[in-house]
Design a protein around this motif. Structure first.
Motif, PDB file in Angstrom:
ATOM      1  N   ILE B  11       0.857  -1.187   0.000  1.00 30.00           N
ATOM      2  CA  ILE B  11       0.000   0.000   0.000  1.00 30.00           C
ATOM      3  C   ILE B  11       0.892   1.235   0.000  1.00 30.00           C
ATOM      4  O   ILE B  11       1.826   1.324   0.787  1.00 30.00           O
ATOM      5  CB  ILE B  11      -0.899   0.043   1.254  1.00 30.00           C
ATOM      6  N   ASP B  12       0.624   2.146  -0.928  1.00 33.91           N
ATOM      7  CA  ASP B  12       1.353   3.410  -0.937  1.00 33.91           C
ATOM      8  C   ASP B  12       0.609   4.362  -0.007  1.00 33.91           C
ATOM      9  O   ASP B  12      -0.519   4.770  -0.290  1.00 33.91           O
ATOM     10  CB  ASP B  12       1.405   3.966  -2.367  1.00 33.91           C
ATOM     11  N   ARG B  14       0.767   7.349   0.484  1.00 35.93           N
ATOM     12  CA  ARG B  14       0.359   8.653  -0.093  1.00 35.93           C
ATOM     13  C   ARG B  14      -0.821   8.509  -1.040  1.00 35.93           C
ATOM     14  O   ARG B  14      -1.226   9.467  -1.693  1.00 35.93           O
ATOM     15  CB  ARG B  14       1.524   9.326  -0.803  1.00 35.93           C
ATOM     16  N   ARG B  15      -1.299   7.269  -1.166  1.00 37.19           N
ATOM     17  CA  ARG B  15      -2.525   7.044  -1.955  1.00 37.19           C
ATOM     18  C   ARG B  15      -3.671   6.613  -1.032  1.00 37.19           C
ATOM     19  O   ARG B  15      -4.684   6.120  -1.504  1.00 37.19           O
ATOM     20  CB  ARG B  15      -2.276   5.971  -3.024  1.00 37.19           C
ATOM     21  N   PHE B 164       2.389  12.930   5.545  1.00 39.60           N
ATOM     22  CA  PHE B 164       3.738  13.461   5.806  1.00 39.60           C
ATOM     23  C   PHE B 164       3.747  14.337   7.057  1.00 39.60           C
ATOM     24  O   PHE B 164       4.754  14.403   7.772  1.00 39.60           O
ATOM     25  CB  PHE B 164       4.227  14.294   4.616  1.00 39.60           C
ATOM     26  N   GLU B 317       9.404  16.206   0.288  1.00 42.41           N
ATOM     27  CA  GLU B 317       9.012  14.792   0.291  1.00 42.41           C
ATOM     28  C   GLU B 317       7.911  14.545  -0.747  1.00 42.41           C
ATOM     29  O   GLU B 317       7.944  13.554  -1.479  1.00 42.41           O
ATOM     30  CB  GLU B 317       8.505  14.373   1.674  1.00 42.41           C
ATOM     31  N   TRP B 321       8.060  12.150  -4.032  1.00 41.60           N
ATOM     32  CA  TRP B 321       7.029  11.116  -4.262  1.00 41.60           C
ATOM     33  C   TRP B 321       6.478  11.229  -5.674  1.00 41.60           C
ATOM     34  O   TRP B 321       6.325  10.237  -6.376  1.00 41.60           O
ATOM     35  CB  TRP B 321       5.896  11.283  -3.230  1.00 41.60           C
ATOM     36  N   GLY B 325       7.094   8.488  -8.422  1.00 40.08           N
ATOM     37  CA  GLY B 325       5.868   7.748  -8.711  1.00 40.08           C
ATOM     38  C   GLY B 325       5.473   6.800  -7.601  1.00 40.08           C
ATOM     39  O   GLY B 325       4.788   5.811  -7.849  1.00 40.08           O
ATOM     40  N   GLY B 326       5.879   7.086  -6.378  1.00 37.60           N
ATOM     41  CA  GLY B 326       5.479   6.224  -5.281  1.00 37.60           C
ATOM     42  C   GLY B 326       6.298   6.515  -4.031  1.00 37.60           C
ATOM     43  O   GLY B 326       7.260   7.289  -4.059  1.00 37.60           O
ATOM     44  N   HIS B 328       8.906   5.779  -1.419  1.00 43.90           N
ATOM     45  CA  HIS B 328      10.151   5.024  -1.257  1.00 43.90           C
ATOM     46  C   HIS B 328      10.706   5.146   0.158  1.00 43.90           C
ATOM     47  O   HIS B 328      11.877   4.859   0.387  1.00 43.90           O
ATOM     48  CB  HIS B 328      11.195   5.507  -2.270  1.00 43.90           C
ATOM     49  N   ASN B 329       9.892   5.602   1.066  1.00 46.66           N
ATOM     50  CA  ASN B 329      10.331   5.787   2.437  1.00 46.66           C
ATOM     51  C   ASN B 329      10.975   4.514   2.990  1.00 46.66           C
ATOM     52  O   ASN B 329      10.434   3.419   2.860  1.00 46.66           O
ATOM     53  CB  ASN B 329       9.116   6.168   3.290  1.00 46.66           C
ATOM     54  N   ARG B 340       2.686   4.793  10.566  1.00 48.19           N
ATOM     55  CA  ARG B 340       2.333   4.553   9.174  1.00 48.19           C
ATOM     56  C   ARG B 340       1.269   3.452   9.055  1.00 48.19           C
ATOM     57  O   ARG B 340       0.325   3.578   8.269  1.00 48.19           O
ATOM     58  CB  ARG B 340       3.584   4.183   8.366  1.00 48.19           C
TER      59      ARG B 340
END
Lengths: 359, 359, 359
Positions: B11-12, B14-15, B164, B317, B321, B325-326, B328-329, B340
Motif C-alpha cells: 500500500i502506498d 500517499r494514496r 507526511f 518529500e 514522491w 511515482g510512489g 520510497h520511504n 504509518r
C-alpha cells in the motif's frame, strides 16, 4: 461523498466541438497592418493571417512545413511570407515558393490554407471544408454598416467552452448575477421561436427596486422610481442563437431597433476550455447628435462590468465541469434546453489532441 | 540509472485518503460573519459554509444544483443562500426552496449537506456518513477553554499529503532540521504507547551547544549554559496521533502540563497533494500575569520559523514522491512505522478524480 | 482540418534520450565552494554535488535514502554530507555512515553515486554504467587551456529537447533568423565529413547588404562595404557534432584557428522537454594585447542576442512538437538528416517517468 450520481446526458455538451463549416472571426482588421502577419488560433489549429502590401488578407496554417515554427513570426515580402528561421517562403496558395538554399526544382510541399474574408472590421476564416466556403454566407454583423448606429467592438478571452457563452446570454433569468450593475431588474419571458438552425427568446424587463444606474438609464431610458410598484420597461429584448452565432436585439415600444449585439465565441485552444469572443454592439444614435459620444465611455464601462461578471461565472462553470469530469447541468428553463439541443445537433465530436508518438 | 528498484510497500501511504467518518475543521469561526457564506474544501469536495443572521452555521455542497457554480459566491437571505447566477435558493436542509422564475410546484432537487458544528473557534464538518456523525465526538481542542492557558491559532496551507505531516511531528529526531532555530538540541526517545486508534511517543531533550534562542528559552525555561556538558531538559514531550488528529503535550519536571498543541491536517485538493493545517497551541500562563503577553509575539515568530522549515521539507518529500511515482520511504524508527500502519489501517482507498465524460 | 497526415518517421527523434555513457557537464566549478553542496539534474535524475573542505568533488543521487529529500539541501561535514531533515550522513561512496539516533550496526543502505571529474571550470558526471567511465575520455574543451585564447562561459537553460540544439547550429542556413544581428549574411555550404560518431559541415559566409554590426566586424574582421557586390568572407566555419557534444571552429584564410566553441546540451527534466546548455567560447587574443578586453563585453552582448533568437526558435519547435504530438520535421538539407540519424543511432529509448503507484 459521491456527488456524481446525477445521470449524465448521453452527449456531454462540453465535449462537442464547434462545426468548422462556418465563417469564424479570428482577428480585428485593425490589428493586422499592411506588410505584416499575425498568429491566431481556431481551436487547436494555429492560423497565420497575412496582409501583403497589395491585395487582400490570406490565411495559412501557422506552422512552417520545415520545422513547424509559426509563420506569423516571419517576414512579409511582396505577396509571400518568409519563415523566420530558415527563410522558406509561402504564397497565398500555401505553396512553398522559395527555399533560399535549395534549387527551385526541388521545393518541398507547402502548408494548408483557409478561405479568408474581411468584413465589418473583422477577419474571418472558414476552417472546415474549403469547398463549402463559397456557399456559406458571412453572418449579419449587427448594424456595423448602418450610419444611424454607432458600433463598439469587444473581444474578451474567456476560459470556458463556447457553449457556456450561448447559454449565459440566452437565459436572461441570470440578471440576478448583475444585481449590482442593473439594480432590481427582473426579466419576464415573453415567448420563443425555433427553427432548424436557430432558437430565439424574447423578454421584457421590470424593475422592483428604486435605484437605476446611470448607464442603464442611458440605454433603457429613464423610469419614474416608485419603490412600491413594479415598473414595466417597454422595450423587448430578443436573443437568438443562429448557429453558430448569437445576437441580442432591443426594440423600443414602437418596435424600432435601438440596440443590436452580434457575438461569436471562437474556441481558442485544443481541449475546448477557452474561447475568444468577438462582439459588435450597435447602439442607435440619439436625435441629439453629440449625446452618443458623451454616453459612449459610460456605456463602455457599464457593458464591461457586466461582461466581467459573466466571464467570472462561466469560468466557474468550466471549473466545475473539469472537477466533476462532465456536464451536470440540470436545466429547468425550456428555451435553454432547446438551445443545448441545437448546439449538440450542429456541433461535431471533440477532436482530441494527438498523443506523443512513441518510439 | 534506475532509482526505483526499492521494493514498494503493497500500500502506498500517499494514496490512502483520510477517513471521512470524523469531524474535520475546515474554517475558523472568525472568518465567517453573520449573513455571509464562504467556500472551503475537504479533499476534492467543495463546501459552502453559511452563517445566517440568526441560528447556527450550516454546510452545503458548494455547487448549485443548476449549473454547479459555487453557492459560496452567492447571497445569504434569512436562513437561505441564493446562488449568484440565477438566484436559486437553498435552505439548511440543502433543499432548493426557490427558483425565482419557476412555479413552487416544480422545484428541482437540492444539494448535499454536511453535519456542521462549531467549537473552540473552529467550524467542523462531518464529510462521511452523516448517520454516524452524532456518535462521533469532536476531538479535544488543546486547552482552548482553559483560562490558565493562552491559545494561539495557526492554519498554514501545505503542499503535501496529510500523512507526511503526521510523520514529521512524530519523529522528533528531525530536530536537526531546526538546528538554526533550536541550537544543538537533541531528542532522546523515552518510550511509546499504542492502541487501536493511536500511537504515542515520549521524548526528553538535551542540549550540546551553548546558544539557546530567546523564544525556546521562554518556552522551555532557562538552562545554565556549559558547552562542555550535555544539558538535560527536564520537560517531557508527548506526541500522539489519535486518528485522525495529532497532539503534542509538554509536561514540566513536576508532571504539570505547560504546553499543548492540537493539529488537524485536512486534505484540500482532489489528488491529495495538499492539505490545510488547523492548529491550536495552548501555553500555560506564567505566574507573572503580563509575561505571557510580552513573550507572545516572540513565541509566534519562533513557532512560525520552525513551521516554515517543516513545510519546506514535507513539500520536498511530496515532490520526490511525485517524481518517483510512489513512496520510497525507508523507515528505521519503529514508532514511525507504527504510525504509518495506523494511518494506512484507518484510511480509505484513494478516490480518483472523475475523468472527463466523452461523447 | 487534419494537419498530422505527414508520415512520421518510425523513430521520433524527440523521444530519443541522450546516451548516459558519456561525461556530461552539470555545473560550473565556481558555483560550488569548499564545504558546500549543490543540486543539479541529469534528465529525470537529481544529482547532489559535494565539495568537501579537502579533496575532490563527488556526486550522489540527490535523494536521502530515508525520505528522499534532496541531500543538496543538507550540510557538508568533513568528507560527508548530512541530510537536512534527520541528519543521516553519506560519504563519497554513497554509503550511509551515520544515523544520529541509531546504532552503528544497523545502518541502512546508502544512495547511488556518479563518477565525477572537474576540468576547464566544469564539473562532469558519468550518469551511465560507472564501469565504463574510466575508458571514456572527457571531451576537448575548446581552447580553455590555451593562453593564446580567451574563453567565455555561457549556460542558458532552454525549453527544448537537446536534439533541436544540435540541428539548430549544424544548419547555418538559419542565418536568416539572425538577420537583425548579422545583417544580410548568407552561408555557403563548402562540404561535409562523416564518421561513426560524428558529422561535420563546413561553411563560408558572404554578405549582400551594406551594414556590418560592430561585434561581427570584431569577430570576422572588417569588410569593404560595396552594396552592389557580394563580399566573400575568407573564414571557414566548421560545425561538428561528435556525439554527444558539438563544436564550432572558425579558421582564417591562412588556416589558423581564430575561434572555437564547445557546447553540451544536457537534458534537465524528466520528459526531455528542457536542457541546460554548457558552452565554452574561445577567441584568439589579437596581437594588440588589450584589444580582446575591450571588445569582450561587446562580444558578450552580440553572442547573447544571437543566442536568445536561437532559444526562442527552438522553443517554438518544441511547442509545435507538443501540440502535434510528434516530430513532423521535413528536412531538405542532407547534413541535417545525417545529424538526425547520428543522434538517433547513438541515443537510447526514452525512459518514461514512473506512474504513481496505486493502492
Amino acid at each position: 461523498m459521491d456527488t456524481t450520481a446525477t445521470t449524465l446526458p448521453s452527449i456531454d455538451l462540453r465535449r462537442v466541438d464547434i462545426n468548422p463549416d462556418f465563417w469564424y472571426p479570428i482577428a480585428w482588421s485593425k490589428d493586422l497592418r499592411r506588410g505584416k502577419t499575425i498568429g491566431r488560433r481556431f481551436g487547436r489549429h494555429p492560423v497565420a493571417l497575412v496582409r501583403p502590401q497589395d491585395g487582400t488578407v490570406f490565411a495559412l496554417e501557422d506552422r512552417c512545413a520545415h520545422r513547424q515554427v509559426p509563420l506569423s513570426k516571419g517576414v512579409v515580402e511582396g505577396e509571400a511570407v518568409k519563415c523566420c528561421y530558415h527563410g522558406w517562403a509561402y504564397g497565398r496558395s500555401g505553396r512553398c515558393i522559395d527555399v533560399p538554399y535549395l534549387g527551385k526544382g526541388k521545393l518541398p510541399n507547402g502548408v494548408k490554407t483557409y478561405p479568408c474574408r474581411e468584413a465589418g472590421g473583422l477577419i474571418f476564416i472558414f476552417p472546415g471544408d474549403a469547398e463549402k466556403a463559397d456557399a456559406i454566407p458571412l453572418p449579419p454583423l449587427a448594424q456595423v454598416d448602418n450610419p444611424a448606429f454607432k458600433t463598439r467592438h469587444f473581444s474578451p478571452a474567456v476560459g470556458c467552452h463556447y457553449t457556456f457563452m450561448h447559454e449565459n446570454l440566452m437565459d436572461m433569468n441570470h440578471q440576478f448575477l448583475h444585481r449590482r450593475q442593473m439594480g432590481q431588474i427582473r426579466a419576464r419571458f415573453l415567448g420563443q421561436d425555433e427553427g432548424e438552425n436557430f432558437v430565439e427568446a424574447r423578454y421584457s424587463f421590470a424593475r422592483s427596486g428604486n435605484q437605476q444606474p446611470l448607464a442603464e438609464r442611458l440605454i433603457f431610458g429613464k423610469h419614474v422610481d416608485d419603490p412600491n410598484r413594479v415598473q414595466p420597461i417597454e422595450e423587448v429584448v430578443t436573443i437568438r442563437t443562429t448557429y453558430p452565432y448569437q445576437s441580442l436585439k432591443i426594440h423600443d415600444k414602437d418596435g424600432d431597433l435601438i440596440m443590436e449585439l452580434f457575438a461569436a465565441y471562437v474556441p481558442s485552444n485544443a481541449d475546448g476550455s477557452s474561447c475568444q469572443t468577438f462582439g459588435l454592439l450597435s447602439v442607435l444614435r440619439p436625435k441629439t447628435p453629440l449625446l452618443i459620444d458623451i454616453i459612449w465611455p459610460a456605456l463602455g464601462v457599464f457593458t464591461n462590468r457586466i461582461f466581467l461578471e459573466d466571464k467570472a461565472v462561466v469560468e466557474m462553470e468550466q471549473q466545475a465541469w473539469r472537477e466533476l469530469g462532465g456536464d451536470h447541468n440540470v436545466e429547468v428553463f425550456p428555451i435553454v434546453n432547446k438551445l443545448r439541443r441545437l448546439l449538440a445537433r450542429h456541433g461535431v465530436p471533440h477532436e482530441d489532441a494527438p498523443r506523443s508518438h512513441r518510439a
